[in-house]
Design an enzyme around this catalytic site. Structure first.
Site, PDB file in Angstrom:
ATOM      1  N   ARG A   8     -96.907  15.402  76.981  1.00 28.26           N
ATOM      2  CA  ARG A   8     -95.447  15.208  76.952  1.00 28.26           C
ATOM      3  C   ARG A   8     -94.907  14.776  75.588  1.00 28.26           C
ATOM      4  NH1 ARG A   8     -96.486  12.344  81.668  1.00 28.26           N
ATOM      5  NH2 ARG A   8     -96.234  13.593  83.551  1.00 28.26           N
ATOM      6  N   LYS A  13     -85.996  22.668  66.115  1.00 28.19           N
ATOM      7  CA  LYS A  13     -86.156  23.752  67.098  1.00 28.19           C
ATOM      8  C   LYS A  13     -87.581  24.286  66.981  1.00 28.19           C
ATOM      9  CE  LYS A  13     -81.586  25.685  67.849  1.00 28.19           C
ATOM     10  NZ  LYS A  13     -80.751  26.892  67.707  1.00 28.19           N
ATOM     11  N   GLU A  63     -81.756  32.900  53.365  1.00 26.90           N
ATOM     12  CA  GLU A  63     -81.309  31.773  54.213  1.00 26.90           C
ATOM     13  C   GLU A  63     -80.600  30.728  53.341  1.00 26.90           C
ATOM     14  OE1 GLU A  63     -81.292  31.428  57.485  1.00 26.90           O
ATOM     15  OE2 GLU A  63     -82.958  32.570  58.331  1.00 26.90           O
ATOM     16  N   LYS A  91     -78.413  21.437  56.121  1.00 28.33           N
ATOM     17  CA  LYS A  91     -78.909  21.615  57.495  1.00 28.33           C
ATOM     18  C   LYS A  91     -78.951  20.266  58.217  1.00 28.33           C
ATOM     19  CE  LYS A  91     -81.888  23.843  60.664  1.00 28.33           C
ATOM     20  NZ  LYS A  91     -82.893  24.852  60.917  1.00 28.33           N
ATOM     21  N   GLU A 114     -77.036  21.700  69.942  1.00 24.91           N
ATOM     22  CA  GLU A 114     -76.083  22.790  70.080  1.00 24.91           C
ATOM     23  C   GLU A 114     -75.131  22.565  71.251  1.00 24.91           C
ATOM     24  OE1 GLU A 114     -78.342  26.165  68.442  1.00 24.91           O
ATOM     25  OE2 GLU A 114     -77.217  27.339  69.882  1.00 24.91           O
ATOM     26  N   ARG A 174     -73.762  23.417  65.396  1.00 25.57           N
ATOM     27  CA  ARG A 174     -74.983  24.093  64.954  1.00 25.57           C
ATOM     28  C   ARG A 174     -74.810  25.610  64.873  1.00 25.57           C
ATOM     29  NH1 ARG A 174     -80.943  21.485  65.954  1.00 25.57           N
ATOM     30  NH2 ARG A 174     -81.902  23.134  64.774  1.00 25.57           N
ATOM     31  N   ASN A 232     -75.795  30.167  62.308  1.00 19.88           N
ATOM     32  CA  ASN A 232     -76.077  31.547  62.735  1.00 19.88           C
ATOM     33  C   ASN A 232     -75.340  32.597  61.935  1.00 19.88           C
ATOM     34  OD1 ASN A 232     -77.941  31.266  64.831  1.00 19.88           O
ATOM     35  ND2 ASN A 232     -76.334  30.478  66.158  1.00 19.88           N
ATOM     36  N   HIS A 250     -76.700  36.093  61.648  1.00 19.05           N
ATOM     37  CA  HIS A 250     -77.837  36.218  62.566  1.00 19.05           C
ATOM     38  C   HIS A 250     -77.583  37.141  63.752  1.00 19.05           C
ATOM     39  CE1 HIS A 250     -79.593  33.118  60.113  1.00 19.05           C
ATOM     40  NE2 HIS A 250     -80.691  33.106  60.840  1.00 19.05           N
ATOM     41  N   HIS A 286     -80.247  39.833  64.017  1.00 18.40           N
ATOM     42  CA  HIS A 286     -81.195  39.964  65.135  1.00 18.40           C
ATOM     43  C   HIS A 286     -81.186  41.386  65.682  1.00 18.40           C
ATOM     44  CE1 HIS A 286     -81.087  35.377  65.956  1.00 18.40           C
ATOM     45  NE2 HIS A 286     -82.084  35.712  65.176  1.00 18.40           N
ATOM     46  N   HIS A 296     -87.479  38.251  58.390  1.00 13.79           N
ATOM     47  CA  HIS A 296     -86.315  37.627  59.024  1.00 13.79           C
ATOM     48  C   HIS A 296     -85.184  37.411  58.002  1.00 13.79           C
ATOM     49  CE1 HIS A 296     -83.893  35.101  61.573  1.00 13.79           C
ATOM     50  NE2 HIS A 296     -83.940  34.147  60.668  1.00 13.79           N
TER      51      HIS A 296
HETATM   52  N1  LIG Z   1     -87.324  26.646  64.136  1.00 15.11           N
HETATM   53  C1  LIG Z   1     -86.323  27.091  63.412  1.00 15.11           C
HETATM   54  O1  LIG Z   1     -85.280  26.446  63.264  1.00 15.11           O
HETATM   55  C2  LIG Z   1     -86.480  28.405  62.724  1.00 15.11           C
HETATM   56  C3  LIG Z   1     -85.529  28.832  61.772  1.00 15.11           C
HETATM   57  C4  LIG Z   1     -85.749  30.042  61.112  1.00 15.11           C
HETATM   58  C5  LIG Z   1     -86.888  30.790  61.387  1.00 15.11           C
HETATM   59  N2  LIG Z   1     -87.785  30.352  62.326  1.00 15.11           N
HETATM   60  C6  LIG Z   1     -89.018  31.102  62.623  1.00 15.11           C
HETATM   61  O2  LIG Z   1     -89.796  31.142  61.441  1.00 15.11           O
HETATM   62  C7  LIG Z   1     -90.647  32.285  61.483  1.00 15.11           C
HETATM   63  C8  LIG Z   1     -90.661  32.944  60.128  1.00 15.11           C
HETATM   64  O3  LIG Z   1     -91.133  32.024  59.189  1.00 15.11           O
HETATM   65  P1  LIG Z   1     -91.636  32.506  57.746  1.00 15.11           P
HETATM   66  O4  LIG Z   1     -90.682  33.460  57.183  1.00 15.11           O
HETATM   67  O5  LIG Z   1     -91.961  31.267  57.002  1.00 15.11           O
HETATM   68  O6  LIG Z   1     -92.919  33.370  58.106  1.00 15.11           O
HETATM   69  P2  LIG Z   1     -94.491  33.070  58.202  1.00 15.11           P
HETATM   70  O7  LIG Z   1     -94.779  31.741  58.758  1.00 15.11           O
HETATM   71  O8  LIG Z   1     -95.085  34.247  58.869  1.00 15.11           O
HETATM   72  O9  LIG Z   1     -94.965  33.112  56.662  1.00 15.11           O
HETATM   73  C9  LIG Z   1     -94.877  34.318  55.949  1.00 15.11           C
HETATM   74  C10 LIG Z   1     -96.221  34.725  55.328  1.00 15.11           C
HETATM   75  O10 LIG Z   1     -96.477  33.914  54.200  1.00 15.11           O
HETATM   76  C11 LIG Z   1     -97.825  33.431  54.201  1.00 15.11           C
HETATM   77  N3  LIG Z   1     -97.777  32.167  53.488  1.00 15.11           N
HETATM   78  C12 LIG Z   1     -97.300  30.978  53.939  1.00 15.11           C
HETATM   79  N4  LIG Z   1     -97.268  30.087  52.925  1.00 15.11           N
HETATM   80  C13 LIG Z   1     -97.755  30.707  51.827  1.00 15.11           C
HETATM   81  C14 LIG Z   1     -97.952  30.316  50.470  1.00 15.11           C
HETATM   82  N5  LIG Z   1     -97.566  29.132  50.030  1.00 15.11           N
HETATM   83  N6  LIG Z   1     -98.499  31.215  49.603  1.00 15.11           N
HETATM   84  C15 LIG Z   1     -98.818  32.467  50.024  1.00 15.11           C
HETATM   85  N7  LIG Z   1     -98.622  32.910  51.282  1.00 15.11           N
HETATM   86  C16 LIG Z   1     -98.108  32.032  52.174  1.00 15.11           C
HETATM   87  C17 LIG Z   1     -98.178  33.355  55.655  1.00 15.11           C
HETATM   88  O11 LIG Z   1     -99.572  33.487  55.833  1.00 15.11           O
HETATM   89  C18 LIG Z   1     -97.425  34.546  56.251  1.00 15.11           C
HETATM   90  O12 LIG Z   1     -98.199  35.720  56.185  1.00 15.11           O
HETATM   91  C19 LIG Z   1     -90.113  33.174  62.605  1.00 15.11           C
HETATM   92  O13 LIG Z   1     -90.985  33.109  63.700  1.00 15.11           O
HETATM   93  C20 LIG Z   1     -88.761  32.546  62.962  1.00 15.11           C
HETATM   94  O14 LIG Z   1     -88.445  32.711  64.317  1.00 15.11           O
HETATM   95  C21 LIG Z   1     -87.614  29.182  62.970  1.00 15.11           C
HETATM   96 ZN   LIG Z   2     -82.658  32.462  60.257  1.00 12.82          ZN
END
Ligand SMILES: NC(=O)c1ccc[n+]([C@@H]2O[C@H](COP(=O)([O-])OP(=O)(O)OC[C@H]3O[C@@H](n4cnc5c(N)ncnc54)[C@H](O)[C@@H]3O)[C@@H](O)[C@H]2O)c1
Ligand SMILES: [Zn+2]
Length: 408
Positions: free
Chosen positions: A132, A154, A196, A252, A262, A272, A276, A279, A283, A296
């Site tokens: 939990r 999130k 972003e 943020k 939200e 919040r 978006n 987005h 999406h 993304h």
């Molecule tokens: N929780 C939230 O508020 C929120 C907000 C935006 C996005 N997201 C989520 O985030 C995800 C996308 O995150 P992302 O774009 O960071 O992608 P990711 O985590 O897949 O990272 C991108 C790539 O970079 C590589 N990598 C990571 N750090 C590195 C470094 N320092 N040097 C070299 N390579 C490295 C990873 O292995 C991966 O292949 C999605 O699933 C999305 O839904 C969440």
């Molecule tokens: Zn985003």
């Protein structure tokens, strides 16, 4: 304030009505001091640390994290998952629950996400549900994760076809951002994170709840507005990276502190929902092209383009040109993305996804976050579905023009 020699200070997030406050530590070269930071945050020495990372995160960062935890008196093990969205899944989560039990993790243990938004979302959900709720630390190593996903609480995994279907709000105990880790990130991933960051520049006024009708010369956070900083530095934006990361986290944090879960009225752009911007359109592109085609951040950049086109007459030519020129200078929609986008056979498929967006009140309307003047302000509107297709067509024509110009 000189942004080139800017040194960051720890930020603190205080969530309204919750007993939770947590620091966001931004320090170039800070990762080797992770263990000390955990102690400073009040996490108990001697605890088990369960690091989750993915196969693409350079080994050096894992080593630095492990060594620093050991020297500060913590026990740590590292668990490496697959790269990509497949890692945000029930089977991977199940393996991690099993490994955590085998390692003797209790609810006093510390789950640590080391990597981009994917390990971040996955580990956060693991930490939120294990007995939990256990401790949770974020060490974001992509720009997207440093400016967006690691802050705000999130967390989620995907289920069936639905992205982020099973999730929770789980604020971390600490966010440790070392901008030097971005030195190994690919240029394409870096620019996706920049998209972003650019979003924050277009929502900054609303996110900070600045009420004036004209933009004051400087930000209430001190220093210039993010949009001005990006314009001043243009393609040399990496020169002021620590400042950009800190400012994005501050913006943020301001929104999350006001509206953690939200719950603001649906059309209030200070909630919040302002995060978006770009987005709803974005999406739709991600979903129609398949999640492995665009990053993304690239989808968010195209979504921002659509949002600007939707507001063309309200913004006026000068403001539209200002935004599009900056997006171009920052190369937010790179050639690889342009190629995939311009090959899209029919734009109606995008519209179909947008009408199913969870923010909508009914199928005849799409709820959108759109930029208004002065730039930095946004509004939340409901627009008839019939308005959308012409905007998508204009965006498509613009993308084709950009692709032809990039090819030359
Ligand atoms: N929780 C939230 O508020 C929120 C907000 C935006 C996005 N997201 C989520 O985030 C995800 C996308 O995150 P992302 O774009 O960071 O992608 P990711 O985590 O897949 O990272 C991108 C790539 O970079 C590589 N990598 C990571 N750090 C590195 C470094 N320092 N040097 C070299 N390579 C490295 C990873 O292995 C991966 O292949 C999605 O699933 C999305 O839904 C969440
Ligand atoms: Zn985003």
């Amino acid at each position: 304030m000189s942004l080139n020699t800017f040194t960051s200070k720890p930020l603190s997030i205080h969530l309204q009505g919750a007993p939770h406050t947590y620091p966001i530590h931004i320090q170039p070269g800070g990762l080797p001091f992770l263990g000390q930071l955990l102690l400073q945050t009040g996490l108990p020495q001697g605890q088990n640390c369960f690091i989750v990372t993915d196969e693409g995160v350079p080994h050096l960062y894992i080593q630095q994290a492990e060594q620093s935890l050991t020297s500060a008196g913590f026990h740590s093990t590292t668990h490496t998952v697959l790269q990509g969205e497949m890692a945000k899944s029930l089977p991977v989560l199940e393996q991690l629950y099993r490994a955590a039990l085998e390692q003797g993790m209790t609810r006093h243990g510390i789950f640590i996400a080391l990597g981009g938004g994917i390990p971040g979302d996955l580990t956060g959900f693991l930490a939120s549900s294990f007995y939990r709720g256990a401790h949770f630390v974020q060490i974001p190593t992509t720009l997207l994760a440093q400016v967006d996903s690691s802050v705000g609480g999130k967390v989620a995994i995907n289920f069936g076809e639905v992205k982020n279907c099973v999730g929770a709000f789980k604020q971390p105990d600490l966010v440790c951002i070392d901008p030097n880790t971005l030195q190994t990130l690919s240029p394409r991933e870096l620019r996706a994170g920049l998209a972003e960051l650019f979003k924050y520049a277009l929502i900054e006024f609303s996110a900070l709840a600045v009420e004036e009708s004209t933009l004051p010369a400087s930000s209430p956070l001190g220093g210039p507005w993010l949009l001005d900083v990006l314009e001043t530095h243009g393609s040399q934006w990496l020169d002021v990276l620590p400042f950009l990361i800190q400012r994005a986290c501050e913006i943020k944090a301001a929104v999350v502190m006001r509206d953690e879960k939200e719950q603001f009225p649906l059309l209030d752009e200070r909630g919040r929902v302002c995060l978006n911007l770009g987005h709803t359109f974005g999406h739709a592109y991600e979903s129609v092209l398949g999640y492995n085609t665009l990053l993304h951040g690239e989808a968010v950049a195209v979504g921002t383009l659509c949002a600007v086109i939707a507001q063309r007459s309200l913004l006026g030519d000068a403001a539209v040109a200002r935004i599009l020129t900056l997006m171009d200078t920052l190369q937010l929609i790179p050639y690889e993305a342009l190629r995939a986008l311009t090959a899209l056979p029919e734009l109606e498929a995008l519209l179909a996804v947008m009408t199913k967006d969870k923010k909508n009140r009914d199928v005849q309307h799409v709820r959108l976050i759109l930029p208004v003047l002065p730039l930095g302000k946004v509004q939340v509107v409901e627009r008839p579905t019939s308005d959308i297709l012409p905007w998508l067509s204009s965006a498509h024509a613009y993308l084709i023009e950009r692709m032809n110009a990039t090819k030359c």
